[in-house]
Motif scaffolding. Structure first.
Motif, PDB file in Angstrom:
ATOM      1  N   UNK A   1       0.818  -1.211   0.000  1.00  0.00           N
ATOM      2  CA  UNK A   1       0.000   0.000   0.000  1.00  0.00           C
ATOM      3  C   UNK A   1       0.853   1.263   0.000  1.00  0.00           C
ATOM      4  N   UNK A   2       1.892   1.331   0.839  1.00  0.00           N
ATOM      5  CA  UNK A   2       2.716   2.533   0.922  1.00  0.00           C
ATOM      6  C   UNK A   2       3.426   2.810  -0.400  1.00  0.00           C
ATOM      7  N   UNK A   3       3.980   1.760  -1.016  1.00  0.00           N
ATOM      8  CA  UNK A   3       4.672   1.928  -2.301  1.00  0.00           C
ATOM      9  C   UNK A   3       3.677   2.357  -3.376  1.00  0.00           C
ATOM     10  N   UNK A   4       2.474   1.759  -3.364  1.00  0.00           N
ATOM     11  CA  UNK A   4       1.450   2.122  -4.344  1.00  0.00           C
ATOM     12  C   UNK A   4       1.065   3.588  -4.212  1.00  0.00           C
ATOM     13  N   UNK A   5       0.914   4.071  -2.974  1.00  0.00           N
ATOM     14  CA  UNK A   5       0.566   5.480  -2.751  1.00  0.00           C
ATOM     15  C   UNK A   5       1.657   6.398  -3.306  1.00  0.00           C
ATOM     16  N   UNK A   6       2.918   6.052  -3.062  1.00  0.00           N
ATOM     17  CA  UNK A   6       4.033   6.865  -3.567  1.00  0.00           C
ATOM     18  C   UNK A   6       4.013   6.915  -5.094  1.00  0.00           C
ATOM     19  N   UNK A   7       3.843   5.743  -5.735  1.00  0.00           N
ATOM     20  CA  UNK A   7       3.815   5.695  -7.197  1.00  0.00           C
ATOM     21  C   UNK A   7       2.697   6.575  -7.761  1.00  0.00           C
ATOM     22  N   UNK A   8       1.501   6.454  -7.196  1.00  0.00           N
ATOM     23  CA  UNK A   8       0.343   7.164  -7.747  1.00  0.00           C
ATOM     24  C   UNK A   8       0.436   8.670  -7.498  1.00  0.00           C
ATOM     25  N   UNK A   9       1.009   9.056  -6.374  1.00  0.00           N
ATOM     26  CA  UNK A   9       1.202  10.489  -6.124  1.00  0.00           C
ATOM     27  C   UNK A   9       2.225  11.067  -7.094  1.00  0.00           C
ATOM     28  N   UNK A  10       3.319  10.331  -7.317  1.00  0.00           N
ATOM     29  CA  UNK A  10       4.334  10.795  -8.277  1.00  0.00           C
ATOM     30  C   UNK A  10       3.719  10.978  -9.658  1.00  0.00           C
ATOM     31  N   UNK A  11       2.932   9.988 -10.113  1.00  0.00           N
ATOM     32  CA  UNK A  11       2.306  10.097 -11.430  1.00  0.00           C
ATOM     33  C   UNK A  11       1.351  11.285 -11.490  1.00  0.00           C
ATOM     34  N   UNK A  12       0.684  11.575 -10.367  1.00  0.00           N
ATOM     35  CA  UNK A  12      -0.308  12.654 -10.357  1.00  0.00           C
ATOM     36  C   UNK A  12       0.321  14.037 -10.394  1.00  0.00           C
ATOM     37  N   UNK A  13       1.524  14.190  -9.819  1.00  0.00           N
ATOM     38  CA  UNK A  13       2.096  15.538  -9.709  1.00  0.00           C
ATOM     39  C   UNK A  13       2.969  15.926 -10.896  1.00  0.00           C
ATOM     40  N   UNK A  14       3.349  14.962 -11.768  1.00  0.00           N
ATOM     41  CA  UNK A  14       4.294  15.322 -12.829  1.00  0.00           C
ATOM     42  C   UNK A  14       3.679  16.294 -13.838  1.00  0.00           C
ATOM     43  N   UNK A  15       2.402  16.136 -14.165  1.00  0.00           N
ATOM     44  CA  UNK A  15       1.778  17.068 -15.113  1.00  0.00           C
ATOM     45  C   UNK A  15       1.674  18.478 -14.529  1.00  0.00           C
ATOM     46  N   UNK A  16       1.197  18.652 -13.275  1.00  0.00           N
ATOM     47  CA  UNK A  16       1.230  20.004 -12.697  1.00  0.00           C
ATOM     48  C   UNK A  16       2.635  20.593 -12.633  1.00  0.00           C
ATOM     49  N   UNK A  17       3.647  19.771 -12.360  1.00  0.00           N
ATOM     50  CA  UNK A  17       5.030  20.266 -12.377  1.00  0.00           C
ATOM     51  C   UNK A  17       5.389  20.762 -13.771  1.00  0.00           C
ATOM     52  N   UNK A  18       5.000  20.017 -14.806  1.00  0.00           N
ATOM     53  CA  UNK A  18       5.249  20.437 -16.183  1.00  0.00           C
ATOM     54  C   UNK A  18       4.568  21.755 -16.503  1.00  0.00           C
ATOM     55  N   UNK A  19       3.322  21.932 -16.022  1.00  0.00           N
ATOM     56  CA  UNK A  19       2.622  23.206 -16.228  1.00  0.00           C
ATOM     57  C   UNK A  19       3.404  24.341 -15.563  1.00  0.00           C
ATOM     58  N   UNK A  20       3.909  24.079 -14.347  1.00  0.00           N
ATOM     59  CA  UNK A  20       4.691  25.098 -13.645  1.00  0.00           C
ATOM     60  C   UNK A  20       5.959  25.470 -14.391  1.00  0.00           C
ATOM     61  N   UNK A  21       6.630  24.483 -14.974  1.00  0.00           N
ATOM     62  CA  UNK A  21       7.834  24.763 -15.770  1.00  0.00           C
ATOM     63  C   UNK A  21       7.472  25.620 -16.977  1.00  0.00           C
ATOM     64  N   UNK A  22       6.368  25.278 -17.639  1.00  0.00           N
ATOM     65  CA  UNK A  22       5.917  26.069 -18.788  1.00  0.00           C
ATOM     66  C   UNK A  22       5.591  27.496 -18.404  1.00  0.00           C
ATOM     67  N   UNK A  23       4.962  27.684 -17.233  1.00  0.00           N
ATOM     68  CA  UNK A  23       4.650  29.035 -16.753  1.00  0.00           C
ATOM     69  C   UNK A  23       5.936  29.823 -16.523  1.00  0.00           C
ATOM     70  N   UNK A  24       6.929  29.177 -15.898  1.00  0.00           N
ATOM     71  CA  UNK A  24       8.197  29.861 -15.621  1.00  0.00           C
ATOM     72  C   UNK A  24       8.875  30.312 -16.902  1.00  0.00           C
TER      73      UNK A  24
END
Length: 320
Positions: free
Chosen positions: A220-243
């Protein structure tokens, strides 16, 4: 005022994509309480017909987004940069070359990942075979040797955490560039257009990834880490584009924006043909789903005012 509205739209997109992607990632765990998927024989989540249809619908959406929206935008930016003498004229089609660069970049990264994982698996298997050989030499009874030889024929399964890691690593860079494609947009309408295109694909993919990790019985803990990482990469990409866009005047063409948007175009193309279309020849229903996704985004593109095709770029004052 327009710049403020554009920034607000991108921030809203970051929040919406993060929250909704997290919901879709963990949705299989909620549905599993009723459908008991984990109690069935292990299988790939993408083999379910409904999921297959949704994935190919998203594939059609990305095909339209790549060729009808992003690529023409890259062509426009590169043409403006060359006109303003910020980029040298090239004897080849530079926008298409940037797209191919993104395509082969994703190809190389995925092959490198599989090479590293495969090499590790071969080392483990070789160590097990050597240990088995030592055990066989120490056994005196021939019947026990036969049992050991039979056991040697069973190859060890890939660890479930490693399977999940492979899925996340393979898709996260693509999602990062997908987010950058949103962040690099220069009008509110095209931001929401790109958000819809990326979301249609990513949300279905998030559901599939959540199901695959769940059916692999990942801790469960590893699954949560994987899914959170997958969820935040697109918002991070949007932030890079904004910068990147914040460091450039609204109507001035940007070299980093043009290059990165071209690479993002190639990554979308790679995922469509290698991760979706090429692997799932499942008949006419799947074809119609892909065509439906393409026609939907084609219709939305016509409805976007900026799709008229006229470039609004002006050269910086220090350029002729």
């Amino acid at each position: 005022m327009n710049d403020h509205n554009l920034l607000v739209a991108k921030i809203v997109v970051i929040v919406v994509l993060l929250v909704v992607t997290l919901i879709f990632c963990f949705l299989p765990y909620v549905l599993n309480r009723w459908f008991k998927w984990t109690q069935r024989a292990k299988s790939n989540a993408r083999e379910f017909l409904a999921v297959l249809c949704l994935l190919n619908f998203g594939g059609g959406v990305l095909i339209a987004t790549t060729f009808i929206h992003i690529l023409p935008a890259v062509v426009s930016v590169v043409a403006a940069l060359q006109k303003c003498e910020m980029l040298a004229n090239t004897p080849f089609a530079l926008p298409e070359m940037l797209m191919c660069t993104g395509f082969f970049l994703m190809y190389a990264i995925e092959e490198l990942m599989y090479f590293i994982v495969g090499r590790r698996q071969k080392r483990k298997q070789k160590a097990m075979q050597e240990a088995l050989q030592v055990a066989m030499e120490q056994v005196a009874e021939p019947e026990e040797k036969v049992e050991l030889e039979l056991g040697e024929q069973v190859e060890p399964e890939q660890p479930n955490w490693l399977r999940g890691l492979g899925i996340i690593v393979a898709l996260s860079l693509h999602e990062l560039f997908g987010g950058m494609a949103i962040g690099l947009e220069e009008t509110v309408d095209t931001v929401w257009f790109m958000c819809a295109a990326i979301a249609v694909h990513k949300l279905v993919l998030a559901f599939c990834i959540g199901m695959e990790i769940m059916m692999a019985h990942t801790r469960w803990l590893i699954a949560v880490i994987y899914l959170i990482v997958f969820s935040i990469v697109t918002p991070i990409g949007v932030g890079i584009g904004i910068a990147i866009t914040e460091n450039t005047s609204a109507n001035h063409p940007s070299i980093p924006a043009g290059i990165l948007q071209g690479i993002a175009c190639g990554t979308l193309l790679y995922v469509v043909y290698f991760e979706i279309v090429a692997k799932n020849h499942a008949g006419w229903r799947i074809f119609l789903c892909s065509l439906g996704g393409f026609l939907l985004m084609f219709g939305l593109q016509i409805g976007v005012v900026e799709a008229a095709g006229k470039s609004a770029y002006v050269c910086p004052s220090n350029k002729s």
